[in-house]
Design a protein around this motif. Structure first.
Motif, PDB file in Angstrom:
ATOM      1  N   TYR A   1     -40.475 -92.082  26.420  1.00  0.00           N
ATOM      2  CA  TYR A   1     -39.631 -92.029  27.612  1.00  0.00           C
ATOM      3  C   TYR A   1     -39.263 -93.399  28.190  1.00  0.00           C
TER       4      TYR A   1
ATOM      5  N   GLU B   1     -43.088 -83.478  36.405  1.00  0.00           N
ATOM      6  CA  GLU B   1     -41.986 -83.188  37.317  1.00  0.00           C
ATOM      7  C   GLU B   1     -42.302 -82.050  38.278  1.00  0.00           C
TER       8      GLU B   1
ATOM      9  N   GLU C   1     -45.028 -93.692  36.471  1.00  0.00           N
ATOM     10  CA  GLU C   1     -43.703 -94.060  36.952  1.00  0.00           C
ATOM     11  C   GLU C   1     -42.733 -92.890  36.788  1.00  0.00           C
ATOM     12  N   TYR C   2     -42.826 -92.205  35.670  1.00  0.00           N
ATOM     13  CA  TYR C   2     -42.000 -91.026  35.433  1.00  0.00           C
ATOM     14  C   TYR C   2     -42.225 -90.006  36.538  1.00  0.00           C
ATOM     15  N   GLN C   3     -43.480 -89.805  36.884  1.00  0.00           N
ATOM     16  CA  GLN C   3     -43.831 -88.836  37.924  1.00  0.00           C
ATOM     17  C   GLN C   3     -43.232 -89.246  39.278  1.00  0.00           C
ATOM     18  N   LYS C   4     -43.301 -90.520  39.603  1.00  0.00           N
ATOM     19  CA  LYS C   4     -42.724 -91.010  40.864  1.00  0.00           C
ATOM     20  C   LYS C   4     -41.215 -90.804  40.912  1.00  0.00           C
ATOM     21  N   ARG C   5     -40.554 -91.062  39.802  1.00  0.00           N
ATOM     22  CA  ARG C   5     -39.082 -90.964  39.764  1.00  0.00           C
ATOM     23  C   ARG C   5     -38.568 -89.535  39.740  1.00  0.00           C
ATOM     24  N   TYR C   6     -39.252 -88.661  39.008  1.00  0.00           N
ATOM     25  CA  TYR C   6     -38.672 -87.370  38.701  1.00  0.00           C
ATOM     26  C   TYR C   6     -39.377 -86.168  39.305  1.00  0.00           C
ATOM     27  N   ARG C   7     -40.429 -86.371  40.071  1.00  0.00           N
ATOM     28  CA  ARG C   7     -41.116 -85.224  40.655  1.00  0.00           C
ATOM     29  C   ARG C   7     -40.168 -84.476  41.582  1.00  0.00           C
ATOM     30  N   GLN C   8     -40.137 -83.186  41.407  1.00  0.00           N
ATOM     31  CA  GLN C   8     -39.271 -82.338  42.230  1.00  0.00           C
ATOM     32  C   GLN C   8     -40.092 -81.751  43.364  1.00  0.00           C
TER      33      GLN C   8
ATOM     34  N   ALA D   1     -44.078 -84.093  30.378  1.00  0.00           N
ATOM     35  CA  ALA D   1     -42.983 -84.516  31.255  1.00  0.00           C
ATOM     36  C   ALA D   1     -42.645 -83.407  32.243  1.00  0.00           C
ATOM     37  N   SER D   2     -42.603 -82.192  31.766  1.00  0.00           N
ATOM     38  CA  SER D   2     -42.321 -81.059  32.638  1.00  0.00           C
ATOM     39  C   SER D   2     -43.399 -80.910  33.713  1.00  0.00           C
TER      40      SER D   2
END
Length: 66
Positions: free
Chosen positions: A52, A23, A58-65, A19-20
């Motif tokens: 998650y 992001e 999808e996680y990458q799309k939402r939370y990428r910094q 997850a880190s």
């Protein structure tokens, strides 16, 4: 985390690391799944989604910094 088996704890740490990386890096889901020790991207996706609630892409799309 105290009630986890050692293997569950290891898997949990690997998913958190993934997850880190999702992001903070521009690496692909396939690259990240391999980096955290999953031989099969499909299995990684299932495990990640179970933890998650959304697939890693999808996680990458939402939370990428950045």
């Amino acid at each position: 985390t105290i009630n986890m088996t050692p293997i569950d704890m290891i898997r949990n740490i690997r998913r958190k690391r993934a997850a880190s990386l999702l992001e903070l890096t521009d690496k692909t889901v396939a690259e990240i799944s391999e980096m955290v020790g999953y031989a099969e991207q499909r299995y990684f996706g299932r495990c990640f989604k179970k933890e998650y609630g959304i697939p890693p892409s999808e996680y990458q799309k939402r939370y990428r910094q950045g």
